[in-house]
Scaffold this active site. Structure first.
Site, PDB file in Angstrom:
ATOM      1  N   ASP A 242      -0.733  -5.753   4.099  1.00 42.62           N
ATOM      2  CA  ASP A 242      -1.354  -5.162   3.309  1.00 42.62           C
ATOM      3  C   ASP A 242      -2.998  -5.374   2.823  1.00 42.62           C
ATOM      4  O   ASP A 242      -2.777  -6.227   2.071  1.00 42.62           O
ATOM      5  CB  ASP A 242      -0.460  -4.068   2.121  1.00 42.62           C
ATOM      6  CG  ASP A 242      -1.600  -2.709   1.590  1.00 42.62           C
ATOM      7  OD1 ASP A 242      -1.823  -2.076   2.608  1.00 42.62           O
ATOM      8  OD2 ASP A 242      -0.979  -2.121   0.371  1.00 42.62           O
TER       9      ASP A 242
ATOM     10  N   ASN B  57      -6.031  -4.442   4.046  1.00 43.03           N
ATOM     11  CA  ASN B  57      -7.116  -4.878   4.932  1.00 43.03           C
ATOM     12  C   ASN B  57      -8.793  -4.179   5.189  1.00 43.03           C
ATOM     13  O   ASN B  57     -10.061  -4.784   4.555  1.00 43.03           O
ATOM     14  CB  ASN B  57      -6.379  -4.350   6.279  1.00 43.03           C
ATOM     15  CG  ASN B  57      -5.919  -5.480   6.312  1.00 43.03           C
ATOM     16  OD1 ASN B  57      -5.673  -6.168   6.614  1.00 43.03           O
ATOM     17  ND2 ASN B  57      -4.609  -4.552   7.205  1.00 43.03           N
ATOM     18  N   GLY B  58      -8.537  -3.208   4.573  1.00 47.86           N
ATOM     19  CA  GLY B  58      -9.401  -1.928   3.815  1.00 47.86           C
ATOM     20  C   GLY B  58     -10.361  -2.469   2.296  1.00 47.86           C
ATOM     21  O   GLY B  58     -11.741  -2.727   2.763  1.00 47.86           O
TER      22      GLY B  58
ATOM     23  N   TRP C  30      -9.648  -5.524   1.406  1.00 45.46           N
ATOM     24  CA  TRP C  30     -11.122  -6.455   1.671  1.00 45.46           C
ATOM     25  C   TRP C  30     -12.013  -5.970   1.855  1.00 45.46           C
ATOM     26  O   TRP C  30     -13.504  -6.959   1.284  1.00 45.46           O
ATOM     27  CB  TRP C  30     -10.296  -7.043   2.918  1.00 45.46           C
ATOM     28  CG  TRP C  30     -10.715  -8.297   2.960  1.00 45.46           C
ATOM     29  CD1 TRP C  30     -10.479  -9.795   2.427  1.00 45.46           C
ATOM     30  CD2 TRP C  30     -10.964  -9.043   3.786  1.00 45.46           C
ATOM     31  NE1 TRP C  30     -10.855 -10.982   2.752  1.00 45.46           N
ATOM     32  CE2 TRP C  30     -12.242 -10.575   4.087  1.00 45.46           C
ATOM     33  CE3 TRP C  30     -12.055  -8.373   5.535  1.00 45.46           C
ATOM     34  CZ2 TRP C  30     -12.252 -11.257   4.520  1.00 45.46           C
ATOM     35  CZ3 TRP C  30     -12.340  -9.009   6.042  1.00 45.46           C
ATOM     36  CH2 TRP C  30     -12.919 -10.374   6.186  1.00 45.46           C
TER      37      TRP C  30
ATOM     38  N   HIS D  48      -9.444  -4.207   9.380  1.00 47.76           N
ATOM     39  CA  HIS D  48      -8.707  -4.572  10.470  1.00 47.76           C
ATOM     40  C   HIS D  48      -8.930  -5.137  11.638  1.00 47.76           C
ATOM     41  O   HIS D  48      -7.908  -6.022  12.204  1.00 47.76           O
ATOM     42  CB  HIS D  48      -7.909  -2.730  10.883  1.00 47.76           C
ATOM     43  CG  HIS D  48      -7.756  -2.159  10.307  1.00 47.76           C
ATOM     44  ND1 HIS D  48      -8.565  -0.322   9.715  1.00 47.76           N
ATOM     45  CD2 HIS D  48      -6.722  -2.493   9.031  1.00 47.76           C
ATOM     46  CE1 HIS D  48      -7.553   0.098   8.326  1.00 47.76           C
ATOM     47  NE2 HIS D  48      -6.773  -0.641   8.358  1.00 47.76           N
TER      48      HIS D  48
ATOM     49  N   ASN E 280       0.486   6.810   7.880  1.00 48.38           N
ATOM     50  CA  ASN E 280      -0.777   6.468   8.423  1.00 48.38           C
ATOM     51  C   ASN E 280      -0.883   7.087   9.572  1.00 48.38           C
ATOM     52  O   ASN E 280      -2.434   7.649   9.521  1.00 48.38           O
ATOM     53  CB  ASN E 280      -0.531   4.872   9.048  1.00 48.38           C
ATOM     54  CG  ASN E 280       0.015   3.493   7.991  1.00 48.38           C
ATOM     55  OD1 ASN E 280      -0.431   2.318   7.985  1.00 48.38           O
ATOM     56  ND2 ASN E 280      -0.733   3.918   6.493  1.00 48.38           N
TER      57      ASN E 280
ATOM     58  N   ARG F  19       5.492  -2.456  -3.404  1.00 52.30           N
ATOM     59  CA  ARG F  19       6.971  -1.641  -3.167  1.00 52.30           C
ATOM     60  C   ARG F  19       6.930  -2.066  -1.617  1.00 52.30           C
ATOM     61  O   ARG F  19       5.917  -2.518  -0.344  1.00 52.30           O
ATOM     62  CB  ARG F  19       6.800  -0.143  -3.260  1.00 52.30           C
ATOM     63  CG  ARG F  19       4.632  -0.263  -2.627  1.00 52.30           C
ATOM     64  CD  ARG F  19       4.186   1.313  -3.013  1.00 52.30           C
ATOM     65  NE  ARG F  19       2.699   1.157  -2.760  1.00 52.30           N
ATOM     66  CZ  ARG F  19       1.180   1.473  -3.865  1.00 52.30           C
ATOM     67  NH1 ARG F  19       2.049   0.981  -4.924  1.00 52.30           N
ATOM     68  NH2 ARG F  19       0.398   1.216  -3.133  1.00 52.30           N
TER      69      ARG F  19
ATOM     70  N   SER G 292       6.716   0.669   1.364  1.00 50.29           N
ATOM     71  CA  SER G 292       6.463   2.252   1.551  1.00 50.29           C
ATOM     72  C   SER G 292       7.367   2.404   3.164  1.00 50.29           C
ATOM     73  O   SER G 292       6.327   2.428   3.915  1.00 50.29           O
ATOM     74  CB  SER G 292       4.731   1.378   2.070  1.00 50.29           C
ATOM     75  OG  SER G 292       4.170   1.730   0.331  1.00 50.29           O
TER      76      SER G 292
ATOM     77  N   GLU H 110      15.287 -10.741   0.758  1.00 45.99           N
ATOM     78  CA  GLU H 110      14.727 -11.494  -0.525  1.00 45.99           C
ATOM     79  C   GLU H 110      12.703 -11.126  -0.512  1.00 45.99           C
ATOM     80  O   GLU H 110      12.618 -10.394   1.025  1.00 45.99           O
ATOM     81  CB  GLU H 110      13.967 -12.987  -0.448  1.00 45.99           C
ATOM     82  CG  GLU H 110      15.910 -13.681  -0.514  1.00 45.99           C
ATOM     83  CD  GLU H 110      16.396 -13.116  -1.798  1.00 45.99           C
ATOM     84  OE1 GLU H 110      15.668 -13.237  -2.961  1.00 45.99           O
ATOM     85  OE2 GLU H 110      17.875 -13.098  -1.799  1.00 45.99           O
TER      86      GLU H 110
END
Ligand code: FPP
Length: 232
Positions: free
Chosen positions: A15, A17-18, A20, A32, A63, A182, A184, A195
């Site tokens: 998670d 990428n957008g 960043w 991406h 998505n 989370r 998701s 873990e």
């Protein structure tokens, strides 16, 4: 790193990428693209360290309701790395297994994914599961419906065999980047005793060193699987 207790199966929620890219005033598609490059870097390093199974969440069922323009850009990335530059995936020397409902994807992309699965089917040393159009609840529901259609009661082992991850041991360690805590809708049934590790880094900036730090953290944990005392 060779001497610590490693997880057999590590799963990544890649998670951020957008965000960043947006923080760097670049389009999300650039995030991406850098995210895919980092996927190769991190999966390669995980296998190099001795992890045998890696699962990546490349596109969730949810998505698929993103704007079509963003989806088209992601499909183009899939097109590139499952077809034109497929040697990048082949270099990982892992069996590629695509998990999820591919029906919404362009047919040529589906075909290139299946071709790569066939091409790597004989590799037994490492497994890379790529979750695309995947949702854990959807998976549980399709498995329940299969059991009902077969008129069968299921136990844990026979239920596992109906899931899209059939034959793949449950993840030991799930790493999520992007500063969210989370799951998701990722591997919910299979994650019962996984873990969890959350990194504040965005996926494109999650480095090999960050992976090693996470694995050291894993090695120090005591997994009791509901039992008492000792390490596993
Ligand atoms: C979440 O980041 C990530 C995704 C929706 C897709 C991740 C996919 C890849 C890295 C490509 C995988 C490619 C291959 C070839 C298997 P986000 O964009 O939602 O980030 P944000 O939360 O910052 O918006």
């Amino acid at each position: 790193m060779k001497t610590i207790r490693l997880p057999v199966h590590v799963a990544f929620i890649m998670d951020g990428n957008g965000r960043w890219a947006t923080r760097r005033l670049r389009p999300r598609a650039y995030g991406h693209k850098m995210g895919v490059q980092n996927m190769f870097r991190i999966c390669g390093h995980a296998f190099h360290l001795g992890v045998r199974i890696v699962t990546v969440f490349a596109l969730s069922a949810e998505n698929l309701s993103r704007p079509q323009a963003e989806l088209d850009e992601l499909y183009e990335l899939f097109r590139t790395f499952f077809d034109k530059k497929k040697e990048k995936l082949l270099e990982l020397n892992a069996k590629i297994h695509v998990i999820g409902d591919l029906a919404a994807l362009p047919e040529d992309v589906q075909a290139s994914m299946h071709a790569l699965e066939a091409e790597t089917a004989g590799i037994t040393s490492a497994l890379l599961n790529i979750c695309v159009g995947y949702g854990a609840r959807q998976d549980v529901l399709q498995a329940v419906n299969k059991a009902v259609a077969l008129g069968r009661f299921v136990d844990d082992a026979s239920f596992h065999a109906l899931l899209l991850t059939a034959g793949v041991p449950d993840p030991d360690f799930i790493i999520r980047t992007g500063n969210e805590r989370r799951l998701s809708n990722f591997l919910l049934y299979q994650a019962a005793y996984a873990e969890l590790y959350f990194s504040s880094k965005m996926w494109p900036e999650f480095s090999r060193r960050d992976l090693e730090k996470a694995l050291v953290d894993y090695a120090a944990r005591s997994r009791r699987f509901g039992n008492v005392g000792g390490k596993e």
